[in-house]
Design a protein around this motif. Sequence first.
Motif, PDB file in Angstrom:
ATOM      1  N   TYR A   1      29.044  22.859  13.423  1.00 40.78           N
ATOM      2  CA  TYR A   1      29.332  23.385  14.758  1.00 40.78           C
ATOM      3  C   TYR A   1      30.138  24.677  14.674  1.00 40.78           C
ATOM      4  N   MET A   2      31.078  24.732  13.758  1.00 37.97           N
ATOM      5  CA  MET A   2      31.892  25.949  13.623  1.00 37.97           C
ATOM      6  C   MET A   2      31.042  27.117  13.123  1.00 37.97           C
ATOM      7  N   ASP A   3      30.089  26.845  12.236  1.00 41.34           N
ATOM      8  CA  ASP A   3      29.189  27.917  11.803  1.00 41.34           C
ATOM      9  C   ASP A   3      28.377  28.454  12.970  1.00 41.34           C
TER      10      ASP A   3
ATOM     11  N   CYS B   1      34.928  20.478  18.071  1.00 38.82           N
ATOM     12  CA  CYS B   1      34.082  21.460  17.388  1.00 38.82           C
ATOM     13  C   CYS B   1      32.695  21.528  18.016  1.00 38.82           C
ATOM     14  N   LYS B   2      32.165  20.376  18.438  1.00 33.16           N
ATOM     15  CA  LYS B   2      30.859  20.371  19.083  1.00 33.16           C
ATOM     16  C   LYS B   2      30.893  21.130  20.395  1.00 33.16           C
ATOM     17  N   ILE B   3      31.944  20.931  21.175  1.00 32.68           N
ATOM     18  CA  ILE B   3      32.079  21.670  22.434  1.00 32.68           C
ATOM     19  C   ILE B   3      32.239  23.153  22.161  1.00 32.68           C
ATOM     20  N   LEU B   4      33.024  23.480  21.129  1.00 39.90           N
ATOM     21  CA  LEU B   4      33.235  24.882  20.785  1.00 39.90           C
ATOM     22  C   LEU B   4      31.941  25.531  20.331  1.00 39.90           C
ATOM     23  N   GLY B   5      31.090  24.766  19.630  1.00 36.58           N
ATOM     24  CA  GLY B   5      29.828  25.322  19.172  1.00 36.58           C
ATOM     25  C   GLY B   5      28.856  25.606  20.291  1.00 36.58           C
TER      26      GLY B   5
END
Length: 1021
Positions: free
Chosen positions: A880-882, A842-846
């Motif tokens: 992170y998703m937000d 999720c951190k990478i995606l954010g």
Amino acid sequence: MRGQRPTTLCAVFKECQKGHQNTTKLLAALKNIHATHPDPAQFQAEFIHYLKHSLVVFRREPAVERTLEFVAKFAGSFAAEAGSGSDEEKENAGGNRKFHMDLFDFLLKSHNANSQAVRFRACQLINKMLNALGEDAEVDDDLYDRIFECMLMRLRDKIPAIRVQAVLALTRLQDPSDQSCAVITGCPGTDPTTGPVRPELRCYYRWVVIIVHVVLLVLAEKFHIRALTIAQRLQVLQQGLNDRSEAVREVCGTKLLQSWLRLFEGNILDLLGCLDVETTCGTDEEVTTGQPTGEETIEAAVMWMFKQTPTDELIMNFDLLGESHVIPLASLTCESALYWRCLCQYVKSLGTEGEEYQDRLLPTLTALCDYVQSHLETLPSVEGGLDMTSAVDDHLRKEFVAQQLVMILGIPDLTDEVGRKRLRGLIHDMLLSDNMTRPLLKLLIVRYCSVQTDQEARIRDLVEVIADIREPITVLETSLSQEQMRQKELKLASIRVQLNEAREEMDQLVAAQEFQKAAEMKGRVDELELSKSDLTEEMQPQTQEVRTEKNDPLTLLRCLTIAAEMLQTLTLKGLSPTLRTLVDSLMLTGIQSADPAVRNMAVRCLGLTAVLCKDTAVQYLPLFLQASQVDLDAIQVTALRIVFDLLLIFGLKAFGAENSEQQNQGEGEGETEEPQQATPNNTANSLLSILTGMLDSENTDIRTNAAEGLAKLMMSGRVLSWKLLSRLMLLWYNPTTEDDTHLRHCLGTFFPMFAFSGRSAQECVEEAFLPTLQTLLDAPDTSPLATVDVGNVGSLLTTLTSRANMKQFCVERTGKPDLPRDMELCNEILKDTYSPDVRMFCKILGTMEPTASSTAHLKDLYVLSQQITQELDDRMSLKYMDQFQKTLCELCPGLTGDGQGDTSQTGQENTSQTGQEGTTGNQRETEGNKEQSQDKEGKSTAAKKKAATKTPGKTPARRGKKKADWESDSDADAEASVSESPAPATRARSTRKAATRTRVNLKDLLSDSGSDAPQDDSQAV
């Protein structure tokens, strides 16, 4: 008592020194003490009282480090509570924030204390407290300004450790998104590096430049040169004069060197004596680290000193030259020879302005050749080696001086025909001399190339020199035996008797005036005289000149050295008959020698020959591969470099690879119509398998050269494989290569250059994105890769695939769709939302920039992000998703309106529609592939169990194909080949089995050949 929660501040500070195991409990206990304390001011005073005990300790004691870490976490927890939660909680956190601000105020007041321990610990705790605030924390403007000003003052501290902590604190204050940040604009100097460097790293570099700047000033002003060892002096000059910052180079050249020169009253020769030029410059080892050699460093230092002095003054102060414009041999030292050579080169670099000065520094070329020859003749012979009783130091000194004199021979103008012939004769004689060492041979060949510019004539002359060295002319003396000598003497005595009788008879005939008979007797006397002379010559020892071949290691090494230096100067396309003869008679003989130095030089010569001719390269490639595996380490490195040079010059196609320049872009990309056409070439497969296996070598040089060679192959486009790229990235992050600075520097430069070199390279990086992360996550505890920070790797991969950096490097976009890295990460998160790796994903995606290939793709990502948000419970992951959803809404504003409403209305209905419509989309793409349709239905069923709502239409099928590129764990993955046949332009990427992913076998992935092979339909089901 153990197991009980402490109830006093004193007990908390005692417990926090023991370890990190009970940090969470201690934080909770301290918060409870703070909340129940009747007077917050008294609590703060008592807290600072116990903190002062740690601030007065300068040594890095573990107990003190744990205490400061605990204090930073405690203060950071107050800041986190003040920045999150409801309005009521924020109001209650006002007192906590006051404690946080008062602690900063106490540390900032203590930063300029007289005690270096207090200054150091204050800066260290400020740095730790700033890092404990979190990534998105905000600091008041007043506090920001105070910290900035105080840390700027500490940058000028005399203690290096304090300056380091000040730099780290200032780096934390920098805003990466603001190019006009005061931290960046407030520091002098600029960052000369180019490429996708993060702003915080760029800022850190600038502050490091300031530290180096200050250190050099301190060395120049407060340290005597004799307080440093010779190695430290050279290290300071090497790092200072070759620094990337112009300001650092300027300080080292103008301040440090000039202060050292003043210590010797301006005498450069005395300063060179403190640098030990003989030992520093007198090495003939090959430098492979990329760092400047000692000779280059000293030469650069001398040139800096020349620039600070007028040329007329330099010539006037150089009073060592005699009337013949040369230094007398008796006063010729290592320092004077080096200084003379550097001064001549500096004057020549001035161009036409230096011609007048050059005439005052050098004699004519003919006189200079005589002078150099007179010194070279004093060198002892090296054939028998040096005795223990010989003056080794004197020999090394003479050899170093000879090297400087030979380099001076290249400075005069060669337009003088007489001087040019004299120089050619001098070089020829010196090459044949027995007292020439390997460094001198190299310099002599370089000088000869400047004299003889015709390559064919140069080859002919140097091959004759090699023949004279290896097969010198010897004189054989043969004498008669005693019996033969006795017979000859008897015969000679008989001839003498007959000769005397003939002369007496001739005299009688003359007296009797019988002239006709006297003439006949005269002829008889002549015959006897001739027989006597012939017989006398036969009795003398006979001499005969013959050529005797020498195969001793020293002779072979001399010949191979001359041949190697000659081959490096050639630009021919093919081998002449002379060179082919040299290969058979010299190089192959040297490879069979038992001496390692001879074998190494022979392999190098054969490699230089193979570079000139493709057929020779193909013929001897197996020999180089064998030498790179079974011989000594030094020979393996030489052979490995040759193999990579041949592959870079001729390509894999020259060695039997079919279409080797177009390697796989990923698993299953090149679909072929007939299975037999997908069989890769065994030669290319075996070749790259051997080279990739070198990455596991225990020898550092072999591993480094293998990684550097493979990186060059990928950079040149000879090989293109995401598996090989992933392998190199894992090697770069592997803790076992931490001490290999050359490897780290090489790969660190390669990754950004390769990633933004073209669209195909960018796709290769994107293909390696998720498999690299998954390999690190699946690494066993016993593997060194288990200690690698996966988040750091993900941050690097995100930077390498950033579209902003692609625009910076002008990477053109093609008609190919973007590889859905973001879609792959979303699918990976939805596989198991309770996995411990979800937060990292999720951190990478954010932080990732979504692929804005189409509006439909962004809507799919938004739907998946909503599904992830519904299933996640972790607060950081949701944060992170937000952030990722906000980025999607910025790229596609329609998502905040109808798109979001449609998603909430459809709900779980899309789950049932996804499997059917997704399967229909797959059927339309694969045209009735039943097994693949069943696999898609199975994946849809698995998605229902996780309540992973997908968008209708063809998007799931398209996402499934991309996902299957890295999810496949079929046998074709392990049998992947290196080369691929180009896929037809009208064929789509072949879909792969999308079964539940098992844990990646690290050993299988690392032992793969480094590239992908095209798979047929039977393997890609």
